[in-house]
Design a protein around this motif. Sequence first.
Motif, PDB file in Angstrom:
ATOM      1  N   LEU A   5      27.042  26.874  34.215  1.00  0.00           N
ATOM      2  CA  LEU A   5      27.504  27.539  33.019  1.00  0.00           C
ATOM      3  C   LEU A   5      27.005  28.892  33.090  1.00  0.00           C
ATOM      4  O   LEU A   5      27.114  29.847  32.072  1.00  0.00           O
ATOM      5  N   ASP A   6      26.344  29.337  34.246  1.00  0.00           N
ATOM      6  CA  ASP A   6      26.109  30.865  34.351  1.00  0.00           C
ATOM      7  C   ASP A   6      25.169  31.205  33.399  1.00  0.00           C
ATOM      8  O   ASP A   6      25.171  32.336  32.903  1.00  0.00           O
ATOM      9  N   ILE A   7      24.151  30.450  33.326  1.00  0.00           N
ATOM     10  CA  ILE A   7      22.983  30.677  32.535  1.00  0.00           C
ATOM     11  C   ILE A   7      21.892  31.181  33.256  1.00  0.00           C
ATOM     12  O   ILE A   7      21.566  30.495  34.293  1.00  0.00           O
ATOM     13  N   SER A   8      21.041  32.301  32.764  1.00  0.00           N
ATOM     14  CA  SER A   8      19.969  32.801  33.660  1.00  0.00           C
ATOM     15  C   SER A   8      19.025  31.385  33.954  1.00  0.00           C
ATOM     16  O   SER A   8      18.604  30.698  33.558  1.00  0.00           O
ATOM     17  N   ASN A   9      18.883  31.760  35.465  1.00  0.00           N
ATOM     18  CA  ASN A   9      17.938  30.887  36.163  1.00  0.00           C
ATOM     19  C   ASN A   9      16.400  31.158  35.618  1.00  0.00           C
ATOM     20  O   ASN A   9      15.493  30.305  35.343  1.00  0.00           O
ATOM     21  N   THR A  10      16.225  32.243  35.138  1.00  0.00           N
ATOM     22  CA  THR A  10      14.769  32.641  34.351  1.00  0.00           C
ATOM     23  C   THR A  10      14.600  31.535  33.064  1.00  0.00           C
ATOM     24  O   THR A  10      13.570  30.846  32.999  1.00  0.00           O
ATOM     25  N   LEU A  11      15.616  31.369  32.270  1.00  0.00           N
ATOM     26  CA  LEU A  11      15.519  30.346  31.015  1.00  0.00           C
ATOM     27  C   LEU A  11      15.415  28.992  31.736  1.00  0.00           C
ATOM     28  O   LEU A  11      14.580  28.245  31.111  1.00  0.00           O
ATOM     29  N   ALA A  12      16.189  28.654  32.652  1.00  0.00           N
ATOM     30  CA  ALA A  12      15.954  27.239  33.301  1.00  0.00           C
ATOM     31  C   ALA A  12      14.595  27.085  33.971  1.00  0.00           C
ATOM     32  O   ALA A  12      13.848  26.055  33.744  1.00  0.00           O
ATOM     33  N   HIS A  13      13.958  27.967  34.709  1.00  0.00           N
ATOM     34  CA  HIS A  13      12.631  28.063  34.992  1.00  0.00           C
ATOM     35  C   HIS A  13      11.524  27.908  33.926  1.00  0.00           C
ATOM     36  O   HIS A  13      10.553  27.138  34.052  1.00  0.00           O
ATOM     37  N   GLU A  14      11.837  28.552  33.082  1.00  0.00           N
ATOM     38  CA  GLU A  14      11.113  28.456  31.741  1.00  0.00           C
ATOM     39  C   GLU A  14      10.951  27.298  31.046  1.00  0.00           C
ATOM     40  O   GLU A  14      10.003  26.501  30.668  1.00  0.00           O
ATOM     41  N   LEU A  15      12.134  26.595  31.104  1.00  0.00           N
ATOM     42  CA  LEU A  15      12.271  25.213  30.459  1.00  0.00           C
ATOM     43  C   LEU A  15      11.479  24.399  31.307  1.00  0.00           C
ATOM     44  O   LEU A  15      10.825  23.525  30.899  1.00  0.00           O
ATOM     45  N   GLN A  16      11.629  24.412  32.509  1.00  0.00           N
ATOM     46  CA  GLN A  16      10.836  23.454  33.507  1.00  0.00           C
ATOM     47  C   GLN A  16       9.231  23.659  33.404  1.00  0.00           C
ATOM     48  O   GLN A  16       8.688  22.662  33.211  1.00  0.00           O
ATOM     49  N   VAL A  53      25.557  26.133  24.120  1.00  0.00           N
ATOM     50  CA  VAL A  53      26.709  26.069  23.077  1.00  0.00           C
ATOM     51  C   VAL A  53      27.379  27.286  23.174  1.00  0.00           C
ATOM     52  O   VAL A  53      28.735  27.017  23.170  1.00  0.00           O
ATOM     53  N   ARG A  54      27.096  28.471  23.491  1.00  0.00           N
ATOM     54  CA  ARG A  54      27.880  29.629  23.414  1.00  0.00           C
ATOM     55  C   ARG A  54      28.760  29.522  25.004  1.00  0.00           C
ATOM     56  O   ARG A  54      30.092  29.670  24.700  1.00  0.00           O
ATOM     57  N   GLN A  55      28.293  28.938  25.812  1.00  0.00           N
ATOM     58  CA  GLN A  55      29.307  28.712  27.200  1.00  0.00           C
ATOM     59  C   GLN A  55      30.076  27.476  26.847  1.00  0.00           C
ATOM     60  O   GLN A  55      31.315  27.488  27.217  1.00  0.00           O
ATOM     61  N   LEU A  56      29.530  26.416  26.246  1.00  0.00           N
ATOM     62  CA  LEU A  56      30.429  25.118  26.106  1.00  0.00           C
ATOM     63  C   LEU A  56      31.585  25.619  24.996  1.00  0.00           C
ATOM     64  O   LEU A  56      32.597  24.603  25.316  1.00  0.00           O
ATOM     65  N   GLU A  57      31.349  26.033  24.287  1.00  0.00           N
ATOM     66  CA  GLU A  57      32.425  26.617  23.259  1.00  0.00           C
ATOM     67  C   GLU A  57      33.672  26.950  23.857  1.00  0.00           C
ATOM     68  O   GLU A  57      34.812  26.956  23.359  1.00  0.00           O
ATOM     69  N   LEU A 181      36.082  30.613  36.023  1.00  0.00           N
ATOM     70  CA  LEU A 181      37.693  30.919  35.688  1.00  0.00           C
ATOM     71  C   LEU A 181      37.543  30.341  34.314  1.00  0.00           C
ATOM     72  O   LEU A 181      38.037  30.896  33.438  1.00  0.00           O
ATOM     73  N   LEU A 182      37.114  29.024  34.026  1.00  0.00           N
ATOM     74  CA  LEU A 182      37.146  28.752  32.602  1.00  0.00           C
ATOM     75  C   LEU A 182      36.426  29.104  31.619  1.00  0.00           C
ATOM     76  O   LEU A 182      36.718  29.595  30.278  1.00  0.00           O
ATOM     77  N   ILE A 183      35.231  29.740  32.084  1.00  0.00           N
ATOM     78  CA  ILE A 183      34.283  30.512  31.184  1.00  0.00           C
ATOM     79  C   ILE A 183      34.249  31.982  30.861  1.00  0.00           C
ATOM     80  O   ILE A 183      34.339  32.271  29.770  1.00  0.00           O
ATOM     81  N   ASN A 184      34.493  32.538  31.952  1.00  0.00           N
ATOM     82  CA  ASN A 184      34.519  33.851  31.985  1.00  0.00           C
ATOM     83  C   ASN A 184      36.163  34.672  32.104  1.00  0.00           C
ATOM     84  O   ASN A 184      36.199  36.123  31.796  1.00  0.00           O
ATOM     85  N   CYS A 185      37.153  34.098  32.446  1.00  0.00           N
ATOM     86  CA  CYS A 185      38.335  34.613  32.992  1.00  0.00           C
ATOM     87  C   CYS A 185      39.583  34.088  31.949  1.00  0.00           C
ATOM     88  O   CYS A 185      40.278  35.265  31.658  1.00  0.00           O
ATOM     89  N   ILE A 186      39.831  33.016  32.048  1.00  0.00           N
ATOM     90  CA  ILE A 186      41.041  32.436  31.299  1.00  0.00           C
ATOM     91  C   ILE A 186      40.573  31.918  29.822  1.00  0.00           C
ATOM     92  O   ILE A 186      39.963  30.968  29.889  1.00  0.00           O
ATOM     93  N   LYS A 187      40.434  32.740  29.078  1.00  0.00           N
ATOM     94  CA  LYS A 187      40.207  32.564  27.391  1.00  0.00           C
ATOM     95  C   LYS A 187      41.125  31.515  26.915  1.00  0.00           C
ATOM     96  O   LYS A 187      42.452  31.910  26.864  1.00  0.00           O
TER      97      LYS A 187
END
Length: 194
Positions: A5-16, A53-57, A181-187
């Motif tokens: 979902l192209d979410i920051s690795n920093t956030l994933a590491h923080e969650l871990q 949620v922002r990406q999955l929407e 393509l689904l998230i960033n290019c084809i709206k």
Amino acid sequence: LFEYLDISNTLAHELQYHSFCVANPPANRNKRAFNLNFDALKRCLARCDKHLVRQLEKIERKECLRLNDAMKCLTSNCNYACIVMAVSAVENRLHKLMSKTNKKIYSQYFEKATLGGLIALYRDPLNFKAKKFKKLNALLPEKHKPLMEMLNTYRIFSAHPKDESISNQTAKAILLFSFLLLINCIKVSTPTFL
């Protein structure tokens, strides 16, 4: 999922990190330490939830199901199936967008088309240079037209008996490009996942 979902690795590491802190007994020697770690985890989860949620929407339900199947296939080293499912989500989006953009042209030229038939619009500009195709041609940014060709090529290798071997790394790349393509290019016009 964060990577797809192209979410920051920093956030994933923080969650871990915060999950580890809550689960690690030495970090929770007393109730106060546990509560501090647990509160930090809850705040991190809230931020993660907002990003997810922002990406999955941006992804329709049917596309989510196909992408989920593709991720399962990748985990199981079913590389051909991974690619077929991932690219079918992109194909679904193109069909929906073309139909919404110009129902008449879509019905006449593209309704029964495979992905290869859909991207012929971008591949063969001379065959589709008439004014009636202009809005459909604008659906895909120019820089992503070669990417669409690549997705279709690997879909063909994966879905049809070809002498092409597909590695897990290649399948993952195709899955990532499909998400891109689904998230960033084809709206899509309105979020339909949630």
